[in-house]
Design an enzyme around this catalytic site. Structure first.
Site, PDB file in Angstrom:
ATOM      1  N   ASP A  18      17.666  34.259 -34.825  1.00 17.77           N
ATOM      2  CA  ASP A  18      17.882  35.273 -35.352  1.00 17.77           C
ATOM      3  C   ASP A  18      17.324  36.403 -35.384  1.00 17.77           C
ATOM      4  O   ASP A  18      16.163  36.020 -35.114  1.00 17.77           O
ATOM      5  CB  ASP A  18      18.105  34.811 -37.276  1.00 17.77           C
ATOM      6  CG  ASP A  18      19.161  36.252 -36.998  1.00 17.77           C
ATOM      7  OD1 ASP A  18      20.161  36.094 -37.763  1.00 17.77           O
ATOM      8  OD2 ASP A  18      18.498  36.798 -38.114  1.00 17.77           O
ATOM      9  N   ASP A  33      23.287  39.248 -32.633  1.00 19.22           N
ATOM     10  CA  ASP A  33      21.994  39.283 -32.288  1.00 19.22           C
ATOM     11  C   ASP A  33      21.367  37.666 -33.273  1.00 19.22           C
ATOM     12  O   ASP A  33      20.131  37.286 -33.207  1.00 19.22           O
ATOM     13  CB  ASP A  33      21.052  40.435 -33.389  1.00 19.22           C
ATOM     14  CG  ASP A  33      21.505  39.669 -34.371  1.00 19.22           C
ATOM     15  OD1 ASP A  33      22.628  39.922 -34.574  1.00 19.22           O
ATOM     16  OD2 ASP A  33      20.213  40.872 -35.388  1.00 19.22           O
ATOM     17  N   GLU A  34      22.244  37.030 -33.025  1.00 19.29           N
ATOM     18  CA  GLU A  34      21.973  36.033 -33.781  1.00 19.29           C
ATOM     19  C   GLU A  34      22.871  34.457 -32.456  1.00 19.29           C
ATOM     20  O   GLU A  34      24.994  35.217 -32.112  1.00 19.29           O
ATOM     21  CB  GLU A  34      22.514  35.154 -34.693  1.00 19.29           C
ATOM     22  CG  GLU A  34      23.814  35.354 -34.988  1.00 19.29           C
ATOM     23  CD  GLU A  34      24.066  35.095 -36.891  1.00 19.29           C
ATOM     24  OE1 GLU A  34      24.620  35.546 -37.643  1.00 19.29           O
ATOM     25  OE2 GLU A  34      23.347  36.759 -37.381  1.00 19.29           O
TER      26      GLU A  34
END
Length: 380
Positions: free
Chosen positions: A11, A125-126
């Site tokens: 993350d 974003d992960e």
DNA sequence: TCTGGGGTCCTAGGACCC
DNA sequence: TCTGGGGTCCTAGGACCC
């Protein structure tokens, strides 16, 4: 059961805000909030940049993300900007630049792929990674991944490693920023059970509230409830899932590729609109949303068999109507014509806050074009 | 002037077919 | 005729996630 798997969740730390700090290093250490609509560029001198002040913000909109310094004031994602302005009036406000974030997203994923060949994309974003085939200790691999991400982007990330996706997702959040948490099944009671149920991906505000009303607040407490009791409260499917999640059980595989199921565009107005008084404006908005959805379909070489309209009223109630057709649609005019049917079926009981258009039942455009008798429908 | 925009999945009822 | 039952599609709403 594949209890021998080693799955990581990565993350990025305060991703959008961190990208902005790369651009504006002078803001480092200050509370910064990303969100709201783009405003005209401030008239600052070159070399003496003037940033937006959160306390000066007026209008609708929410916080997209905030730096850790801003979070210390209680400003978090999803919060109304007007509300956050009261908490941290002197925070810097920047408009979101999704083009830049997507660019950094591609770069960090590319960097991870240079270390680990199998990843599941979970958004901007992960990602999840499968480390099962590696021989080295988890900490060694994690350091290598973090270094690759830092070299490629200048950004830090947090990593959780455990036997499955569910636990790794929880772990990546335990030591932010720039953290690493490695968890074994034998650590479950000590490290996971004390956490609140809301830390579990899939237990949202509603389920958290209902569990609380039953006297269940921690994951450990949830684990003690007989599965039958959970099923009678939450239904057979979700009840069983709650029980398994509390016991750290999750055998979902990584999904390394997937086809989009739907595609949509929506817009919240600066002021609520009236279905009759603002008819011209509303019509233009629907037309524009159809154009944008059609453009998205075109770029992805897709067509749709179902078109839907979403309306959010001033009281925040949401109504949707959709319609399916035999021959897949793609052009804006076709979408607009199909939507006319939906518009008729809505009870316009209040002023309107938002309109949205969705395309689902997606098919490859190729399949449509290969039907010669339908080619004439492609004129728009 | 509280509360964005883009998605996924699940449930549930009715239509329709066999 | 017993008002059966599957299976699938369509539609609407809601919870949840990033």
């Amino acid at each position: 059961m594949s209890s021998s798997r080693r799955i990581a969740h990565l993350d990025m730390d305060a991703f959008f805000a961190s990208v902005e700090l790369l651009r504006y290093p002078e803001l480092r250490g200050r509370p910064v909030v990303v969100g709201g609509r783009r405003v005209p560029a401030p008239e600052g001198n070159v070399g003496n940049r003037v940033f937006g002040r959160l306390g000066d913000y007026v209008g609708r909109g929410v916080v997209t993300t905030s730096t850790y310094e801003a979070r210390a004031f209680g400003v978090f994602s999803g919060m109304g900007l007007m509300q956050s302005a009261r908490l941290a009036p002197d925070a810097v406000l920047l408009p979101a630049d999704f083009e830049a974030y997507r660019d950094y997203s591609r770069r960090f994923k590319q960097a991870v792929l240079s270390v680990v060949p199998v990843i599941e994309d979970r958004g901007i974003d992960e990602i999840y990674l499968d480390l099962t085939e590696f021989d080295e200790p988890s900490a060694v691999i994690a350091d290598r991944i973090k270094q690759a991400v830092r070299d490629a982007t200048g950004l830090s990330c947090s990593i959780g490693i455990s036997p499955n996706k569910l636990l790794s997702k929880i772990c990546s959040d335990l030591d932010k920023p720039d953290g690493l948490t490695v968890l074994l099944m034998s650590d479950l009671a000590d490290r996971i059970w004390p956490l609140p149920v809301s830390k579990v991906n899939g237990i949202g505000p509603k389920a958290t509230q209902k569990l609380k009303s039953l006297g269940i607040e921690s994951i450990g407490q949830l684990a003690q409830v007989p599965v039958g009791e959970l099923q009678s409260q939450f239904g057979a499917h979700y009840g069983r899932w709650l029980h398994e999640a509390a016991h750290g059980m999750d055998d979902r595989p990584l999904e390394t590729s997937r086809q989009p199921k739907s595609l949509s565009r929506e817009t919240t107005f600066e002021r609520n609109l009236h279905v009759r008084h603002d008819r011209t404006e509303l019509t233009a908005i629907v037309d524009n949303l159809c154009l944008r959805v059609a453009d998205d379909l075109q770029r992805k070489s897709l067509a749709c068999r179902t078109v839907g309209l979403k309306v959010k009223f001033a009281d925040f109630s949401v109504v949707t109507r959709d319609v399916s057709v035999q021959v897949p649609l793609q052009g804006a005019r076709q979408l607009r014509e199909a939507l006319a049917d939906c518009l008729k079926r809505i009870d316009w009981h209040d002023r309107i806050r938002l309109l949205g258009v969705r395309a689902s039942g997606l098919t490859d455009q190729q399949d449509v074009l290969s039907q010669p008798s339908q080619l004439d429908l492609w004129r728009t």
